[in-house]
Design a protein around this motif. Sequence first.
Motif, PDB file in Angstrom:
ATOM      1  N   THR A 128      12.446  14.772 103.577  1.00 45.01           N
ATOM      2  CA  THR A 128      11.946  13.722 104.644  1.00 45.01           C
ATOM      3  C   THR A 128      11.920  12.258 103.845  1.00 45.01           C
ATOM      4  O   THR A 128      12.695  11.384 104.090  1.00 45.01           O
ATOM      5  N   PRO A 129      11.139  12.221 102.837  1.00 44.77           N
ATOM      6  CA  PRO A 129      11.214  10.839 102.043  1.00 44.77           C
ATOM      7  C   PRO A 129      12.449  10.486 101.379  1.00 44.77           C
ATOM      8  O   PRO A 129      12.885   9.370 101.219  1.00 44.77           O
ATOM      9  N   LYS A 130      13.407  11.596 101.161  1.00 41.39           N
ATOM     10  CA  LYS A 130      14.623  11.163 100.428  1.00 41.39           C
ATOM     11  C   LYS A 130      15.320  10.351 101.426  1.00 41.39           C
ATOM     12  O   LYS A 130      16.116   9.551 101.350  1.00 41.39           O
ATOM     13  N   LEU A 131      15.397  11.034 102.932  1.00 40.93           N
ATOM     14  CA  LEU A 131      16.093  10.403 103.921  1.00 40.93           C
ATOM     15  C   LEU A 131      15.747   9.023 104.345  1.00 40.93           C
ATOM     16  O   LEU A 131      16.273   8.038 104.392  1.00 40.93           O
ATOM     17  N   GLN A 132      14.166   8.849 104.090  1.00 40.74           N
ATOM     18  CA  GLN A 132      13.566   7.668 104.431  1.00 40.74           C
ATOM     19  C   GLN A 132      14.010   6.528 103.318  1.00 40.74           C
ATOM     20  O   GLN A 132      14.424   5.321 103.741  1.00 40.74           O
ATOM     21  N   GLU A 133      14.176   7.098 102.293  1.00 37.57           N
ATOM     22  CA  GLU A 133      14.753   6.023 101.141  1.00 37.57           C
ATOM     23  C   GLU A 133      16.013   5.741 101.145  1.00 37.57           C
ATOM     24  O   GLU A 133      16.454   4.356 101.235  1.00 37.57           O
ATOM     25  N   MET A 134      16.966   6.673 101.808  1.00 38.84           N
ATOM     26  CA  MET A 134      18.275   6.233 101.964  1.00 38.84           C
ATOM     27  C   MET A 134      18.494   5.333 103.091  1.00 38.84           C
ATOM     28  O   MET A 134      19.515   4.559 103.312  1.00 38.84           O
ATOM     29  N   LEU A 135      17.532   5.505 103.994  1.00 37.44           N
ATOM     30  CA  LEU A 135      17.873   4.659 105.326  1.00 37.44           C
ATOM     31  C   LEU A 135      16.749   3.374 105.106  1.00 37.44           C
ATOM     32  O   LEU A 135      16.674   2.650 106.255  1.00 37.44           O
ATOM     33  N   TYR A 136      16.237   3.058 104.040  1.00 34.26           N
ATOM     34  CA  TYR A 136      15.549   2.263 103.740  1.00 34.26           C
ATOM     35  C   TYR A 136      14.301   1.972 104.876  1.00 34.26           C
ATOM     36  O   TYR A 136      14.131   0.812 105.440  1.00 34.26           O
ATOM     37  N   THR A 137      13.647   3.029 105.367  1.00 34.95           N
ATOM     38  CA  THR A 137      12.718   3.015 106.305  1.00 34.95           C
ATOM     39  C   THR A 137      11.340   3.605 105.969  1.00 34.95           C
ATOM     40  O   THR A 137      11.359   4.697 104.954  1.00 34.95           O
ATOM     41  N   ARG A 138      10.418   3.087 106.307  1.00 31.38           N
ATOM     42  CA  ARG A 138       9.008   3.613 106.383  1.00 31.38           C
ATOM     43  C   ARG A 138       8.546   4.664 107.502  1.00 31.38           C
ATOM     44  O   ARG A 138       7.554   5.066 107.745  1.00 31.38           O
ATOM     45  N   GLN A 139       9.598   4.430 108.722  1.00 29.52           N
ATOM     46  CA  GLN A 139       9.328   5.066 109.959  1.00 29.52           C
ATOM     47  C   GLN A 139       9.837   6.476 110.030  1.00 29.52           C
ATOM     48  O   GLN A 139      10.353   6.831 108.920  1.00 29.52           O
ATOM     49  N   ARG A 140       9.763   7.186 111.079  1.00 27.04           N
ATOM     50  CA  ARG A 140       9.739   8.611 110.997  1.00 27.04           C
ATOM     51  C   ARG A 140      11.466   8.962 111.207  1.00 27.04           C
ATOM     52  O   ARG A 140      12.218   8.360 111.801  1.00 27.04           O
ATOM     53  N   ALA A 178      21.258  14.558  94.852  1.00 25.86           N
ATOM     54  CA  ALA A 178      22.465  14.098  94.285  1.00 25.86           C
ATOM     55  C   ALA A 178      22.943  12.767  94.774  1.00 25.86           C
ATOM     56  O   ALA A 178      23.175  11.992  93.983  1.00 25.86           O
ATOM     57  N   ILE A 179      22.435  12.472  96.092  1.00 30.12           N
ATOM     58  CA  ILE A 179      22.746  10.975  96.613  1.00 30.12           C
ATOM     59  C   ILE A 179      21.929  10.098  95.701  1.00 30.12           C
ATOM     60  O   ILE A 179      22.485   9.071  95.364  1.00 30.12           O
ATOM     61  N   LEU A 180      20.741  10.307  95.814  1.00 30.00           N
ATOM     62  CA  LEU A 180      19.601   9.369  95.088  1.00 30.00           C
ATOM     63  C   LEU A 180      20.153   9.099  93.549  1.00 30.00           C
ATOM     64  O   LEU A 180      19.917   8.483  92.998  1.00 30.00           O
ATOM     65  N   ALA A 181      20.540  10.600  93.030  1.00 28.47           N
ATOM     66  CA  ALA A 181      20.785  10.498  91.617  1.00 28.47           C
ATOM     67  C   ALA A 181      22.168   9.623  91.245  1.00 28.47           C
ATOM     68  O   ALA A 181      22.302   8.893  90.444  1.00 28.47           O
ATOM     69  N   GLU A 182      23.017   9.644  92.521  1.00 30.13           N
ATOM     70  CA  GLU A 182      24.297   8.863  92.102  1.00 30.13           C
ATOM     71  C   GLU A 182      23.655   7.296  92.031  1.00 30.13           C
ATOM     72  O   GLU A 182      24.283   6.466  91.568  1.00 30.13           O
ATOM     73  N   GLY A 183      22.728   7.039  92.979  1.00 31.20           N
ATOM     74  CA  GLY A 183      22.201   5.695  93.081  1.00 31.20           C
ATOM     75  C   GLY A 183      22.873   5.144  94.367  1.00 31.20           C
ATOM     76  O   GLY A 183      24.013   5.008  94.607  1.00 31.20           O
TER      77      GLY A 183
END
Length: 355
Positions: A41-53, A251-256
């Motif tokens: 979940t936090p990885k998805l939040q990071e990708m969507l630039y969100t602190r919400q659910r 992998a997505i976050l490692a790519e940047g």
Amino acid sequence: MYKKLFIPGPTHVRDEILQAQAVPMIGHRAKEYSDLQAAVTPKLQEMLYTRQRVYLFASSSTGVMEGSIRQSSLKRTLTTVCGAFSKRWHEIVVDNGVPCDKLEVEPGQAITVDLVDEALSKADYDAICLTMNETATGVMNPIQEIAAMIHKKYPDVIIQVDAVSCMAGVKIEFDAWGLDVCFAGTQKCFALPPGLTVCAVSDRAREKALKVPNRGHYFAWSMMDKHYEKSQTPATPAISLIQALNVQMDAILAEGLENRWARHLEMAEYTRAWARKNFRLYGDERYLSNTVTNVENTRNINVGDLNKELGKRGAMISNGYGDLKDKCFRIAHMGDLTMDDMKWLTAQIDDILGL
Ligand SMILES: Cc1ncc(COP(=O)(O)O)c(C=O)c1O
């Protein structure tokens, strides 16, 4: 022979991701599952630039489209139609008996800020359905600008965004843009198999939904919330897909993230240049999609025959969608495809067609 998918979903899935599903099953009420959901979940939040659910639904996106419109409006919903998939969302709203009006533009055109402003001014709307990337036409609507205008002039309107064919391929700043609902199935830019939908929901959309009667059950944010803190879902989740998603998010976050958005843009620009040279681009050039290119079939080629030949070489593209069948063909450049893939594909097409 495996055909590498250059279609706008399902798209090519890497072996590592296929294998990530093939791990022993765990119980969805067990700590192992909570650990998995709490990790992803936090990885998805990071990708969507969100602190919400961010919720995970065992469903394709259509289910979430239906669930969202059932719990976002107490008054009227504005639907915005610019092609076959946004039209489908309008039909879902109608089929659920949610009062609505439709703003429609010609296929290939974009839903613009001014059009939305004019349409919202005509009645007392409290929700809107927007399609960020219209997969049928290859047009990407200016969601950030539309959302900014809505917040300024129509602050009570719940902003629901179908990002099915662009989430994880283009930047979507869920919190900064002020979106309320934004979702995508995993078989497109996430480059996973189908069956799982990722959906970000704002706190204000969750609060509003509590006031909506007959908001449904399976997709109700309130149902998801009962289990969210425990990192679980009310119904049985798609555990194998979530295992794969967790690996893919690493992998997505490692790519940047910025690199990922830039890679998608580079592939799009390359494919557009190829299409301009050999055919013509379909639609308004100011709003072209970064994840799928819709090419006008100006040479009147037989798209089916081209795809048969490509199949022998290990690739598949898409015909035009609906009315655009044979008048256009679509090349997707999303997920884990690379510039080398795009160069290889266009070289194959050049060779087959003698371009
Ligand atoms: C923009 C868009 N919205 C919605 C959908 C529906 O998604 P699904 O068939 O996975 O439910 C699609 C499918 O291609 C799509 O491209």
